[in-house]
Design a protein around this motif. Structure first.
Motif, PDB file in Angstrom:
ATOM      1  N   ARG A 105       0.815  -1.221   0.000  1.00 34.41           N
ATOM      2  CA  ARG A 105       0.000   0.000   0.000  1.00 34.41           C
ATOM      3  C   ARG A 105       0.849   1.273   0.000  1.00 34.41           C
ATOM      4  O   ARG A 105       0.716   2.138   0.877  1.00 34.41           O
ATOM      5  N   PRO A 106       1.721   1.433  -0.979  1.00 37.30           N
ATOM      6  CA  PRO A 106       2.646   2.578  -0.937  1.00 37.30           C
ATOM      7  C   PRO A 106       1.954   3.927  -0.985  1.00 37.30           C
ATOM      8  O   PRO A 106       2.446   4.902  -0.406  1.00 37.30           O
ATOM      9  N   TRP A 107       0.841   4.018  -1.670  1.00 35.33           N
ATOM     10  CA  TRP A 107       0.123   5.294  -1.760  1.00 35.33           C
ATOM     11  C   TRP A 107      -0.385   5.755  -0.400  1.00 35.33           C
ATOM     12  O   TRP A 107      -0.607   6.943  -0.184  1.00 35.33           O
ATOM     13  N   ALA A 108      -0.551   4.807   0.562  1.00 36.01           N
ATOM     14  CA  ALA A 108      -1.068   5.140   1.886  1.00 36.01           C
ATOM     15  C   ALA A 108      -0.022   5.014   2.980  1.00 36.01           C
ATOM     16  O   ALA A 108      -0.255   5.470   4.104  1.00 36.01           O
ATOM     17  N   ARG A 109       1.163   4.398   2.683  1.00 38.51           N
ATOM     18  CA  ARG A 109       2.180   4.142   3.708  1.00 38.51           C
ATOM     19  C   ARG A 109       3.484   4.864   3.457  1.00 38.51           C
ATOM     20  O   ARG A 109       4.233   5.140   4.391  1.00 38.51           O
ATOM     21  N   ASP A 110       3.795   5.154   2.210  1.00 38.50           N
ATOM     22  CA  ASP A 110       5.157   5.501   1.813  1.00 38.50           C
ATOM     23  C   ASP A 110       5.225   6.889   1.183  1.00 38.50           C
ATOM     24  O   ASP A 110       4.834   7.070   0.029  1.00 38.50           O
ATOM     25  N   PRO A 111       5.746   7.889   1.899  1.00 41.87           N
ATOM     26  CA  PRO A 111       5.863   9.222   1.289  1.00 41.87           C
ATOM     27  C   PRO A 111       6.666   9.210  -0.006  1.00 41.87           C
ATOM     28  O   PRO A 111       6.356   9.943  -0.958  1.00 41.87           O
ATOM     29  N   ASP A 178      10.332   4.077   9.473  1.00 43.49           N
ATOM     30  CA  ASP A 178      11.513   4.243   8.628  1.00 43.49           C
ATOM     31  C   ASP A 178      11.188   4.903   7.295  1.00 43.49           C
ATOM     32  O   ASP A 178      12.013   5.646   6.749  1.00 43.49           O
ATOM     33  N   LEU A 179       9.994   4.648   6.757  1.00 41.89           N
ATOM     34  CA  LEU A 179       9.621   5.301   5.503  1.00 41.89           C
ATOM     35  C   LEU A 179       9.488   6.808   5.689  1.00 41.89           C
ATOM     36  O   LEU A 179       9.703   7.574   4.743  1.00 41.89           O
ATOM     37  N   TRP A 180       9.144   7.228   6.888  1.00 40.80           N
ATOM     38  CA  TRP A 180       9.046   8.663   7.181  1.00 40.80           C
ATOM     39  C   TRP A 180      10.391   9.237   7.602  1.00 40.80           C
ATOM     40  O   TRP A 180      10.763  10.354   7.196  1.00 40.80           O
ATOM     41  N   ALA A 238       9.639  19.111   3.889  1.00 43.47           N
ATOM     42  CA  ALA A 238       9.597  19.650   5.248  1.00 43.47           C
ATOM     43  C   ALA A 238       8.473  19.009   6.053  1.00 43.47           C
ATOM     44  O   ALA A 238       8.638  18.705   7.253  1.00 43.47           O
ATOM     45  N   TRP A 239       7.326  18.775   5.401  1.00 46.35           N
ATOM     46  CA  TRP A 239       6.197  18.136   6.086  1.00 46.35           C
ATOM     47  C   TRP A 239       6.540  16.709   6.491  1.00 46.35           C
ATOM     48  O   TRP A 239       6.257  16.286   7.621  1.00 46.35           O
ATOM     49  N   VAL A 240       7.162  15.949   5.592  1.00 47.04           N
ATOM     50  CA  VAL A 240       7.541  14.574   5.902  1.00 47.04           C
ATOM     51  C   VAL A 240       8.508  14.547   7.085  1.00 47.04           C
ATOM     52  O   VAL A 240       8.355  13.747   8.020  1.00 47.04           O
ATOM     53  N   LYS A 241       9.511  15.424   7.065  1.00 43.38           N
ATOM     54  CA  LYS A 241      10.484  15.465   8.162  1.00 43.38           C
ATOM     55  C   LYS A 241       9.817  15.816   9.489  1.00 43.38           C
ATOM     56  O   LYS A 241      10.130  15.231  10.540  1.00 43.38           O
TER      57      LYS A 241
END
Length: 553
Positions: A105-111, A178-180, A238-241
């Protein structure tokens, strides 16, 4: 309406290709289904933006049983082994989408899924790791741009801000730490690429080698699109970090899910535990062989390290010529100008010591170990100029299904060519081959433990670096972080370099045994030609085609 991963380079035939044998009726139906399937996998566009919302993905998942039923209804009784393998391949793509829907589910889990601007052509048939459409492949354009390409690139880049805005909603429930924690890096790269395009300094890479892109003469619309895509990417990074500290869930898919993917998508003969044994064996073998090689070469003078860029380039070109001559003389590669051009186009330049990563530590001494791995580019040239007769195999695989075949075979070339005599003039070069193999085995082992949720990415990087000889790998480097993140994002990719290499050994062994039984000679070139004739599909399918009608060892 659907999901697309790892957009593939556009590769049209530019040279005559032998006519295919008449297809069975069932195979003709399969080709029709495949073309419709590929259209289905591309996302539905809403107001010019791909739709990866929860509702869209739910509708996509609900359609999978109908695709399975259509595939099962095709009559395979009249199919050849190769045609039946095409059906198994199509089934593996359907299974891959099933896995992505249920597990990854990369669209929902993986930035990182939402990074979709790329300056360089991948050295494998499609982008490494899952990525949202539309892929904005800057390398596919010629600069300065024509008016038509100016409009096309502007249209593509205008999707970036709304796609990243949608991503914030789609990722709201993601807890994969870890993806984030590593997820902002892809967007920093995306920002840097777009800024370089604005500055006229962007370095592009494709089959023709390196060139520079510029917006000279570009329309105001395109310049605005580039700027807005850059600003949106900066904001998203910046949002992901900022979000990473509160996303604290496990990262790996777990052994059971990993094994399902190996069996039903990669069609691998090895499960998780067997992969651990194989990679550990290759790590042990490579380190032991390195020390034996060093003892063998104890009296040989060390490789002189060149610090003058011009002298290094001359050396590298001469070494690459040696590689090319060996590929041609052994029959592994036909002597065709587009193969040679593809290989030489990837020749690197001198890298100062302070700027080196693992691979440039190797190439500073001898470019041949990495150039052997650049066999990738000969394969990409084959896809472009000599596409497979089967429409299914002429199209690059989705979902990184190519990993064992592409990465494994390129890795195998490093040792295979060393054994064939590539370093007879420079014995220390064989030491570099063992170091490269140790690095690939160590990083693959680490990635397996991440998928099993035994360690995190930081610990994976530490293991990866600690087991790489001569201190040439840095756990905190951009390269190690990129590699371990990719292997987390795409299960099976990290071990593929070793697992695919192991499967190439198997394909050579099958042919060797068959030749012995038949009492006929077998050359390396003939054996490799038969393997390559199957195209870029899972190695287990290639084995079925090689062994059809022949006794198994």
């Amino acid at each position: 309406m659907a999901l697309a991963f790892s957009g593939a380079p556009a590769m049209a035939a530019q040279s005559p290709v032998p006519a295919a044998a008449p297809a069975s009726r069932g195979h003709a139906e399969l080709v029709t289904l495949f073309r419709e399937w590929r259209a289905f996998v591309s996302p539905r566009m809403v107001a010019g933006v791909p739709d990866y919302s929860a509702a869209a993905m739910t509708r996509q998942a609900a359609a999978l049983p109908a695709w399975r039923a259509r595939l099962a209804a095709i009559d395979r009784s009249g199919m050849s082994v190769a045609e039946a393998n095409d059906a198994r391949y199509v089934e593996s793509e359907i299974n891959a989408l099933d896995f992505f829907q249920r597990v990854l589910r990369p669209w929902a889990r993986d930035p990182g899924f939402y990074q979709n601007v790329f300056a360089e052509m991948s050295d494998v048939p499609a982008h490494e790791g899952p990525s949202a459409e539309p892929n904005v492949d800057l390398w596919q354009f010629r600069y300065p741009l024509t008016r038509a390409d100016d409009r096309r690139l502007a249209t593509l880049l205008e999707t970036v801000p709304p796609l990243l805005a949608q991503a914030r909603t789609n990722l709201a429930a993601s807890t994969v730490h870890d993806l984030w924690a590593y997820g902002d890096r892809a967007f920093i790269d995306q920002v840097e690429a777009l800024a370089a395009l604005e500055a006229g300094t962007l370095s592009l890479n494709d089959l023709d080698g390196r060139r520079t892109a510029s917006l000279a003469g570009a329309s105001a619309r395109l310049k605005a699109a580039v700027r807005n895509a850059r600003l949106a990417s900066e904001s998203f990074a910046a949002w992901v970090k900022a979000e990473a500290p509160r996303r604290v869930g496990p990262s790996g898919v777990g052994k059971d899910n990993y094994n399902w993917y190996l069996k039903n998508v990669l069609l691998s003969p090895y499960d998780y535990d067997q992969q651990v044994v194989i990679l550990q064996r290759e790590l042990d073998r490579s380190l032991a062989s390195l020390r034996i090689e060093e003892a063998r070469n104890r009296a040989a003078p060390p490789i002189p390290e060149l610090s003058d860029p011009a002298a290094y380039r001359r050396m590298a070109e001469g070494r690459n010529q040696r590689l090319w001559e060996l590929l041609v003389s052994t029959g592994i590669t036909p002597d065709r100008p587009y193969y040679r051009s593809a290989l030489f186009g990837q020749l690197g330049d001198y890298t100062p010591p302070a700027q080196r990563n693992f691979f440039t530590h190797v190439t500073a001494l001898d470019p041949l170990p990495l150039s052997s791995h650049q066999f990738h580019w000969i394969e990409l040239a084959r896809l472009k100029y000599e596409p497979h007769a089967s429409p299914i195999r002429a199209t690059p695989p989705l979902f990184n299904i190519y990993a064992d075949r592409s990465e494994g075979f390129a890795t195998a070339m490093e040792e295979l060519l060393a054994q064939a005599g590539l370093y007879d003039d420079e014995p220390h070069g064989r030491e570099l081959v063992w170091i490269m193999l140790a690095n690939r085995a160590a990083r693959g082992l680490a990635s397996l433990r991440v998928q099993a949720n035994e360690i995190d990415l930081a610990q994976a990087g530490q293991f990866h670096a600690a087991w790489t000889p001569r201190g040439w790998s840095d756990a905190n480097s951009k390269l190690v972080g990129f590699e371990q993140l990719l292997y987390l994002r795409q299960p099976g990719y990290g071990p593929s370099y070793i697992i695919g290499k192991t499967q190439l050994d198997r394909l050579l062994a099958v042919q060797s045994h068959a030749a012995e039984v038949a009492g006929r000679p077998l050359t390396l070139g003939a054996a490799m030609t038969r393997i390559f004739a199957s195209g870029i599909v899972q190695p287990s399918l290639i084995e079925r085609e090689l062994a059809a009608g022949a006794p198994r060892p």
